[in-house]
Structures are given as structure tokens and as C-alpha cells.
Design a protein around this motif. Structure first.
Motif, short mmCIF file in Angstrom:
data_model
loop_
_atom_site.label_atom_id
_atom_site.label_comp_id
_atom_site.label_asym_id
_atom_site.label_seq_id
_atom_site.Cartn_x
_atom_site.Cartn_y
_atom_site.Cartn_z
N PHE A 97 0.82 -1.21 0.00
CA PHE A 97 0.00 0.00 0.00
C PHE A 97 0.86 1.26 0.00
CE2 PHE A 97 -2.97 -3.13 1.93
CZ PHE A 97 -4.00 -3.00 1.01
N ASN A 98 0.20 2.40 -0.28
CA ASN A 98 0.88 3.69 -0.33
C ASN A 98 2.06 3.67 -1.30
OD1 ASN A 98 -0.74 5.08 1.70
ND2 ASN A 98 0.23 3.67 3.15
N SER A 99 1.90 2.95 -2.39
CA SER A 99 2.99 2.79 -3.37
C SER A 99 2.46 3.13 -4.75
CB SER A 99 3.52 1.35 -3.34
OG SER A 99 4.02 1.03 -2.06
N LYS A 100 2.68 4.36 -5.15
CA LYS A 100 2.17 4.85 -6.44
C LYS A 100 3.18 4.58 -7.55
CE LYS A 100 0.50 8.99 -8.81
NZ LYS A 100 -0.73 8.35 -9.32
N VAL A 101 2.78 3.82 -8.55
CA VAL A 101 3.66 3.55 -9.69
C VAL A 101 3.68 4.78 -10.58
CG1 VAL A 101 4.00 2.14 -11.75
CG2 VAL A 101 3.32 1.06 -9.60
N MET A 102 4.86 5.34 -10.76
CA MET A 102 5.01 6.56 -11.56
C MET A 102 5.21 6.25 -13.03
SD MET A 102 4.62 8.48 -9.02
CE MET A 102 4.80 10.08 -9.79
N GLU A 103 5.95 5.16 -13.32
CA GLU A 103 6.16 4.75 -14.72
C GLU A 103 6.70 3.34 -14.75
OE1 GLU A 103 8.99 7.59 -16.21
OE2 GLU A 103 10.71 6.51 -15.38
N VAL A 104 6.53 2.70 -15.91
CA VAL A 104 7.11 1.37 -16.14
C VAL A 104 7.97 1.44 -17.40
CG1 VAL A 104 5.26 0.13 -14.99
CG2 VAL A 104 5.07 0.57 -17.44
N THR A 132 13.10 -7.25 -19.08
CA THR A 132 12.37 -7.20 -17.81
C THR A 132 11.73 -5.81 -17.70
OG1 THR A 132 14.33 -6.45 -16.60
CG2 THR A 132 13.88 -8.82 -16.61
N TRP A 133 10.72 -5.71 -16.85
CA TRP A 133 10.08 -4.44 -16.59
C TRP A 133 10.67 -3.81 -15.34
CZ3 TRP A 133 6.93 -1.81 -19.73
CH2 TRP A 133 6.29 -2.50 -20.77
N HIS A 134 11.02 -2.53 -15.45
CA HIS A 134 11.46 -1.74 -14.31
C HIS A 134 10.30 -0.83 -13.90
CE1 HIS A 134 16.10 -2.18 -15.02
NE2 HIS A 134 15.45 -3.34 -15.07
N ILE A 135 9.92 -0.93 -12.64
CA ILE A 135 8.72 -0.26 -12.14
C ILE A 135 9.13 0.78 -11.11
CG2 ILE A 135 6.46 -0.62 -11.06
CD1 ILE A 135 6.97 -3.68 -11.92
N ALA A 136 8.99 2.05 -11.46
CA ALA A 136 9.36 3.14 -10.55
C ALA A 136 8.19 3.43 -9.62
CB ALA A 136 9.74 4.38 -11.34
N VAL A 137 8.44 3.30 -8.30
CA VAL A 137 7.37 3.40 -7.31
C VAL A 137 7.66 4.54 -6.34
CG1 VAL A 137 6.12 2.18 -5.49
CG2 VAL A 137 6.92 0.92 -7.50
N GLN A 138 6.67 5.38 -6.14
CA GLN A 138 6.78 6.50 -5.19
C GLN A 138 6.03 6.15 -3.91
OE1 GLN A 138 8.09 10.09 -5.74
NE2 GLN A 138 8.13 9.52 -3.58
N ASP A 139 6.69 6.33 -2.78
CA ASP A 139 6.05 6.11 -1.47
C ASP A 139 5.16 7.30 -1.16
OD1 ASP A 139 5.30 5.51 1.09
OD2 ASP A 139 7.29 5.79 1.97
N ARG A 184 12.27 7.55 -4.97
CA ARG A 184 11.56 6.46 -5.62
C ARG A 184 12.34 5.16 -5.43
NH1 ARG A 184 9.87 8.53 -11.69
NH2 ARG A 184 8.76 10.43 -11.09
N GLU A 185 11.60 4.06 -5.48
CA GLU A 185 12.23 2.74 -5.55
C GLU A 185 11.88 2.14 -6.90
OE1 GLU A 185 12.70 0.60 -1.32
OE2 GLU A 185 10.64 0.85 -1.99
N VAL A 186 12.81 1.40 -7.48
CA VAL A 186 12.58 0.74 -8.75
C VAL A 186 12.61 -0.77 -8.55
CG1 VAL A 186 13.40 0.38 -11.10
CG2 VAL A 186 13.53 2.66 -10.08
N TYR A 187 11.53 -1.41 -8.89
CA TYR A 187 11.38 -2.86 -8.77
C TYR A 187 11.49 -3.48 -10.16
CZ TYR A 187 9.43 -1.85 -4.15
OH TYR A 187 9.24 -1.42 -2.86
N GLU A 188 11.87 -4.73 -10.20
CA GLU A 188 11.96 -5.46 -11.46
C GLU A 188 10.99 -6.63 -11.45
OE1 GLU A 188 15.91 -6.58 -12.49
OE2 GLU A 188 16.73 -4.56 -12.20
#
Length: 560
Positions: A97-104, A132-139, A184-188
């Protein structure tokens, strides 16, 4: 190779995607910008109720019966139902939760390489590509209120109450990016499922003549998105004893106007400014017969030309077209008899068939016409308007309409919202397609030229939860290796066939992906792909005339 699955959004589609991928042995991670599940249902006004019957708007394996007795539950009952579903199937540990995806961003294969692919993703499979997809996530938990207003159009976010995501199930690779405001955090992940919806995030704001924009108005102007996001008590205080004008004629405009009329009565009537009227039912039946018997069974679809149909089915639809026209006229006549539509200038200029084909029909807010009759709601027709200091300048009227608050119930830019989540300009171009077509999705799920990604909840039907569950079942089988995709060229041909069919039925009112005309036919295609029997009823009569619903598609399994 790892098979990490990321799901963006924890509304109805996101919860379904999580549940069905879990059943296939995956460990998904769900990114949700808010503090809880529910998506759009978290931001609906007090007067909003379910637009379909609970028999069609329910999960196939989780009944409504213990949550609501009435046919049209309110938004709070809907949220309770969704939370209970997530709890029942143990989905909460997988939601961040509280994790807004800004871009993929798709990384590992160039656009030049992808351009020459004959098969989706290069191999026609959901995994085993190089990328792979890199997912930039904003808290969003640490956002200040001022930053949130600037970044997400004044939506309110509250602190996270769920702290169970310290050990992420998908074991995503993470790295940190510094933005101008926050970190931001970037997940794969190897596969991404977009469940972001189309009726939130990017409001559709009308264009105004020079010098006649909201900036010249001394009162308050807000979009229905912002109004719906307010706490009920705050919303009530905002409109109390105020002259409110609502711009729009669709469901949100009807609900907001009714809420304002209920709060202020005839002393401060709410004015609705509309360009056109739409078909609304007072309840979900015609002459006491459930509307599903008119539009949600196989016999009803025999009267309709369907995408990819055989010559025999096409002939049957042509021969039965007078019956279809006649049934539509019965429905229109019933509504004109039941409601004083003509008296208030609310008879639509298009047929109810086109309304269904373009997913434009809805259910009226309770007592809407009573409010019109008593004068607490006023209707004005205008193709354009502008602002002045005192209020609104309405086309054709000499004096301005004095008002205190203007609420723009003017819809959303769903295509733009979907497009903006992609970092790649190439993928942005693919998503939009052409101006005359909807987002091109094979089976309303897969874009032929965007690898390792699915979109759930974009195409609409008479019951979006029901259709989203069908798509999530199909997608889960695809991820598990049970479905083979055709070539990219064949998928694009199929997409065009479906798009042409939507345009055929909706005509000039075609503006979005809507499969309400042939929802059972669409489900048949998904069942055939999965390898299960698409005829779900017992007996010929039931197969033809009983409405189809979620319960008919419980646990679709591969039987080849």
C-alpha cells in the motif's frame, strides 16, 4: 528464469489478478497508491450505488449474500465486500500500500529488435524473453498534503495501516532514484499486469474561450474526481447552503446533483448544464422483467452481429434484426412512460441500442425526478459555456448564471492515463493507436506489440467486475503456459475485427471499448482459448434464455 509478476492497482481487477495468479503458483506483488483496496470505490459520493444487480456484479466464488440484501448496494457496502474478498483469499500480504507507480520501462531489448518480432514477446510466451520491466514506485505515505495536491490533483491520501510488506513476496530487485521531491524505488518483474482503471487520475477539463476560464470566477471550481475524494462530512459542509452548478450529464453528474438537491432543497437549487441527455433506468427491470433477460442471454446475442461470426450466425442476426429493434423500442417506450423525460428535455437523441453498445446506460439516483419536480434540481442545455466573476456564461442566455461552486463532472482521459505510465515513447504510441480506434488489445487483455504485459479492466461491459474476472482467469492460464497466442499480425487482425464491430453498433457514439452487445460471445472465445466448455448451462432452453453471470464461470479449468 525467474517469473516475477507485478500488479499495478488493488481495485477489483487488481484483486482478481492477484487471486488467480496466486492459484497458479506465482507470488505476485501488488502496488497500490492508497492505503486500502477498492480503487474507484474508495472515492464515490454518498449517493452512489451499484449500477448492476448483485447477481452480475459479484465474484464467481464469493457471494454477496452476507453483505447486502438490496439489489443496489452503496459504496460502503461495496468496499466492505471487496475487503472481505481480499481477506478471505489472503491477498493482503501481497499488496504494498501507499505505493504509487510513476512509470514502467521495458529494459533489455531494443525497439528495433521488437519491431521484427513475428510472435508476441519474440516467442509467444509470457516469460523467457530477454527483457524485464522496471517499475518506478513512489512512497505516498511520506508525501506532504501540499505535494499531493500538486501531484495528484488534490486527492487525499492517509498514512498506511498495513505494515506486512517488509519482506516482499516477489523478491524484486530494488534501487533508489532521487526525484525533485521524494525518493523512488525501482522494482523489477518479468511480467506486469496493469489494473489502473480509466475513471480516475486524469480528469477531462473542458477548454474555455480566452478570458473565460475558471481563474476569473470568484467562487470555487473542482472536478467530480476531487469532490468524490472528499470525506462525506467535508463534502456536505462544502455544498451546504451554496448555489452549486454541475457540468455534465452522465452518472456522476446525476449523483452529485441529487446529493446537492438533498442537502439544499429548493432554497439553493442545483443547476445541471448538459450538452446531451442519456438513457437512465429507474431500476434494473423493464415492465417488471429483469433487464438481464433482454440483454444478457444467448438469445439476445443471436439478434446481434458479432465479431468473427459465421455466415449462418450473420444470417440469423440479419433476419432477427426487426425483433431486436422492436425490443429496443419497447424499452424506450417504457422509460418515456415511466419517467417524465420529455417534460424536462431528457429524451436522448440516440437509440437505447446505441446506448448499450457504447456502455452509456445507467441507473438513476434515487428520487432524481422528484427533485426536478420540486425545483431543487434545474436543467439547462448548452453546447458551451465560460466563466465570469459572478458565475457562468451560458450559450444563448443574456445574463450570467450566478453560482458559488462549479463541479465539472466531465469525465476522464483514460487513454492518456494509460499512455503516461509507459516511459517508452514507442509504447506510448502503440497504446493510443489511432484517433478513430480504442486501445488495441487482443482479447481485451494483451497489446500485440508490448511484451510481457497485460491490461485488465480497460474494456467495459454491462458488469465490469464480471468481465474482469473472466480476463483474469484467461490471463492466469496464459501465464501458466496453457494458452498459445497467434502471431502478432493475426492478433492485430483480430483486434481490428472487434473494433470494427464496436463501431458498427455504437455508430457516431463509439468512443471507448465496450463489449456489452456480445459479452457471452466474448466469454466463449476466452473459454475456447482455455480449453473448457463454453456452454455453461444445463439444457437448451436454459442455454438460450437464462442470463449468464459470474456463477456460470467458476473455476474455469484446462481440459484438453
Amino acid at each position: 528464469m525467474e517469473k516475477r509478476v507485478a500488479i499495478i492497482g488493488a481495485g477489483t481487477s487488481g484483486l482478481l489478478a492477484c487471486k488467480y495468479t496466486l492459484e497458479k503458483g506465482f507470488n505476485p506483488i501488488v502496488f497500490e497508491a492508497e492505503e486500502g483496496v477498492g480503487g474507484l470505490w474508495r472515492h464515490t459520493i454518498e449517493f452512489t450505488k451499484l449500477q448492476t444487480t448483485i447477481s452480475t456484479y459479484q465474484f464467481s466464488d464469493f457471494s454477496w449474500h452476507s453483505f447486502a440484501k438490496e439489489e443496489s448496494p452503496n459504496s460502503q457496502q461495496m468496499l466492505h465486500y471487496l475487503n472481505s474478498y481480499a481477506q478471505h483469499f489472503s491477498l493482503f500480504p501481497y499488496i504494498k500500500f501507499n505505493s504509487k507507480v510513476m512509470e514502467v520501462e521495458y529494459v533489455g531489448e531494443s525497439s528495433e529488435e521488437m519491431e521484427i518480432w513475428e510472435l508476441w514477446g519474440g516467442n509467444g510466451r509470457p516469460f523467457f524473453s530477454k527483457g524485464t520491466w522496471h517499475i518506478a514506485v513512489q512512497d505516498t505515505k511520506n508525501f506532504s498534503r501540499e505535494s499531493l495536491i500538486k501531484l495528484v490533483q488534490q486527492q487525499t491520501w492517509r498514512p498506511n495501516l498495513n505494515r506486512r510488506m517488509m519482506a516482499l513476496r516477489c523478491k524484486s530487485t530494488r534501487r533508489h532514484l532521487e526525484t525533485g521531491v521524494h525518493q523512488r524505488e525501482v522494482y523489477e518483474a518479468e511480467f506486469v499486469i496493469l489494473c489502473i482503471g480509466k475513471y480516475s487520475g486524469v480528469p477531462n477539463i473542458p477548454l474555455f474561450p480566452p478570458g473565460q476560464g475558471p481563474e476569473v470566477f470568484k467562487g470555487k471550481v473542482l472536478h467530480s474526481m476531487n469532490y468524490s475524494a472528499l470525506d462525506n462530512k467535508i463534502a456536505a459542509e462544502l455544498i451546504k447552503d451554496k448555489r452549486v452548478t454541475v457540468i455534465g450529464s452522465q452518472k456522476s453528474a446525476i449523483d452529485i446533483a441529487t446529493e446537492c438537491a438533498h442537502a439544499n432543497g429548493v432554497k439553493y437549487p442545483c443547476t445541471m448544464i448538459q450538452r446531451s441527455a442519456h438513457w437512465f433506468f429507474p431500476e434494473l427491470n423493464i415492465l417488471g422483467i429483469d433487464i438481464e433477460y433482454f440483454y444478457a442471454n444467448r438469445f439476445a446475442e443471436l439478434l446481434v452481429h458479432k465479431p468473427g461470426e459465421s455466415f449462418l450466425l450473420s444470417l440469423v442476426a440479419t433476419l432477427l434484426s426487426p425483433l431486436r429493434w422492436g425490443l429496443a423500442k419497447v424499452a424506450e417506450s417504457y422509460l418515456r412512460w415511466r419517467l417524465p423525460m420529455k417534460k424536462y428535455g431528457l429524451v436522448p437523441s440516440y437509440s437505447i441500442l446505441q446506448g448499450i453498445s457504447s456502455c452509456r446506460i445507467g441507473v438513476l439516483a434515487e428520487n432524481f425526478y422528484d427533485k426536478l419536480k420540486e425545483g431543487s434540481i434545474l436543467i439547462k442545455k448548452s453546447q458551451s459555456f465560460g466563466f465570469c466573476k459572478e458565475g457562468l456564461l451560458i450559450n444563448g442566455e443574456a445574463k450570467p448564471l450566478e453560482t458559488d461552486i462549479v463541479i465539472l463532472a466531465t469525465g476522464y482521459k483514460g487513454d492518456e492515463k494509460l499512455q503516461s505510465i509507459f516511459k517508452s515513447h514507442v509504447f506510448q504510441k502503440y497504446i493510443i493507436g489511432s484517433k478513430s480506434s480504442s486501445v488495441p488489445l487482443y482479447r481485451q487483455i494483451i497489446h500485440p506489440r508490448i511484451p510481457q504485459l497485460a491490461i485488465i479492466g480497460y474494456a467495459e461491459s454491462l458488469s465490469n467486475l464480471y468481465s474482469s474476472e473472466m480476463r483474469c482467469q484467461w490471463l492466469a492460464h496464459f501465464l501458466d503456459g496453457n494458452i498459445e497466442l497467434p502471431t502478432i499480425t493475426e492478433m492485430e487482425k483480430d483486434v481490428k475485427v472487434w473494433d470494427d464491430n464496436m463501431k458498427l453498433h455504437a455508430g457516431e457514439y463509439y468512443w471507448k471499448s465496450c463489449i456489452a452487445n456480445c459479452g457471452i460471445w466474448y466469454n466463449d472465445q476466452l473459454c475456447k482459448d482455455i480449453g473448457c466448455n463454453h456452454r455453461r448451462k444445463k439444457g437448451l432452453f436454459a442455454e438460450l434464455f437464462e442470463p449468464y453471470g459470474p456463477k456460470d464461470y467458476v473455476g474455469l479449468s484446462h481440459k484438453r
